[in-house]
Design a protein around this motif. Sequence first.
Motif, mmCIF file in Angstrom:
data_model
loop_
_atom_site.group_PDB
_atom_site.id
_atom_site.type_symbol
_atom_site.label_atom_id
_atom_site.label_comp_id
_atom_site.label_asym_id
_atom_site.label_seq_id
_atom_site.Cartn_x
_atom_site.Cartn_y
_atom_site.Cartn_z
ATOM 1 N N PRO A 108 5.747 -0.143 4.395
ATOM 2 C CA PRO A 108 6.695 0.449 3.447
ATOM 3 C C PRO A 108 6.219 0.190 2.025
ATOM 4 N N LEU A 109 6.426 1.179 1.158
ATOM 5 C CA LEU A 109 6.007 1.010 -0.227
ATOM 6 C C LEU A 109 6.788 -0.139 -0.837
ATOM 7 N N SER A 110 6.061 -1.074 -1.414
ATOM 8 C CA SER A 110 6.695 -2.223 -2.033
ATOM 9 C C SER A 110 5.814 -2.719 -3.168
ATOM 10 N N VAL A 111 6.297 -3.720 -3.866
ATOM 11 C CA VAL A 111 5.517 -4.321 -4.939
ATOM 12 C C VAL A 111 4.460 -5.225 -4.315
ATOM 13 N N TRP A 112 3.223 -5.021 -4.719
ATOM 14 C CA TRP A 112 2.119 -5.861 -4.263
ATOM 15 C C TRP A 112 1.805 -6.851 -5.375
ATOM 16 N N PRO A 113 1.989 -8.140 -5.134
ATOM 17 C CA PRO A 113 1.676 -9.141 -6.163
ATOM 18 C C PRO A 113 0.182 -9.140 -6.494
ATOM 19 N N TYR A 114 -0.135 -9.477 -7.739
ATOM 20 C CA TYR A 114 -1.524 -9.531 -8.181
ATOM 21 C C TYR A 114 -2.373 -10.359 -7.215
ATOM 22 N N GLU A 115 -1.863 -11.533 -6.853
ATOM 23 C CA GLU A 115 -2.622 -12.449 -6.000
ATOM 24 C C GLU A 115 -2.997 -11.808 -4.672
ATOM 25 N N LYS A 116 -2.030 -11.134 -4.055
ATOM 26 C CA LYS A 116 -2.270 -10.534 -2.751
ATOM 27 C C LYS A 116 -3.246 -9.358 -2.854
ATOM 28 N N LEU A 117 -3.093 -8.538 -3.886
ATOM 29 C CA LEU A 117 -4.027 -7.424 -4.087
ATOM 30 C C LEU A 117 -5.444 -7.952 -4.295
ATOM 31 N N PHE A 118 -5.556 -9.008 -5.084
ATOM 32 C CA PHE A 118 -6.870 -9.566 -5.359
ATOM 33 C C PHE A 118 -7.538 -10.045 -4.078
ATOM 34 N N VAL A 119 -6.792 -10.761 -3.242
ATOM 35 C CA VAL A 119 -7.339 -11.264 -1.988
ATOM 36 C C VAL A 119 -7.691 -10.117 -1.053
ATOM 37 N N GLU A 120 -6.797 -9.143 -0.920
ATOM 38 C CA GLU A 120 -6.998 -8.039 0.020
ATOM 39 C C GLU A 120 -8.111 -7.081 -0.393
ATOM 40 N N VAL A 121 -8.236 -6.805 -1.690
ATOM 41 C CA VAL A 121 -9.200 -5.809 -2.147
ATOM 42 C C VAL A 121 -10.542 -6.433 -2.516
ATOM 43 N N TRP A 122 -10.518 -7.550 -3.236
ATOM 44 C CA TRP A 122 -11.762 -8.177 -3.668
ATOM 45 C C TRP A 122 -12.218 -9.293 -2.729
ATOM 46 N N GLY A 123 -11.359 -9.682 -1.789
ATOM 47 C CA GLY A 123 -11.747 -10.665 -0.789
ATOM 48 C C GLY A 123 -11.955 -12.065 -1.321
#
Length: 165
Positions: A108-123
């Motif tokens: 579901p569309l939700s707010v993605w915290p900076y920390e989680k995006l960083f881990v998920e996208v940049w590993g």
Amino acid sequence: MANGDVPLVVCVSADLELRKWIVQRIDRRTPVLVCADLDELRATLFPAEKRPAGDALRPARVAAEPAAAVMHGEFVVDVDGHQVTWRGGVVATTRRERELLARLARPPLSVWPYEKLFVEVWGGSYLGDSSILHSAVKRLRRKLRGAEGAPTIETVRGVGYRLSS
């Protein structure tokens, strides 16, 4: 520092001027490791062994199956197919931008915290500097503006980002 230990300064920034500024302020006896991003730091600290050159900076995918395309109405993000489309038209994106959009568009569309995006996208671990993420979002917003009526990326100040229709 005990026993004559010498500190190691690690500077990770995409901003060349900031990297120069840091190096100029460190005395010449202190070793400085300067990298443009976490991928470069990871490759420097942990050189990959016996992996193809293109895979050296990314962790190997556990599953051999291709990732399913993420769809949000007429907005489709196909990371493995290397394509983002809006109403059938292609939106030119980089690999990182596709990965970022895939995270934001995942239901579901939700707010993605900076920390989680960083881990998920940049590993990598989030080190408090979100400039790489902000730059990627800025580029994506510019590209999505070119596709009339496409979803937008909203900032939730101090928290992260979300995709909105």
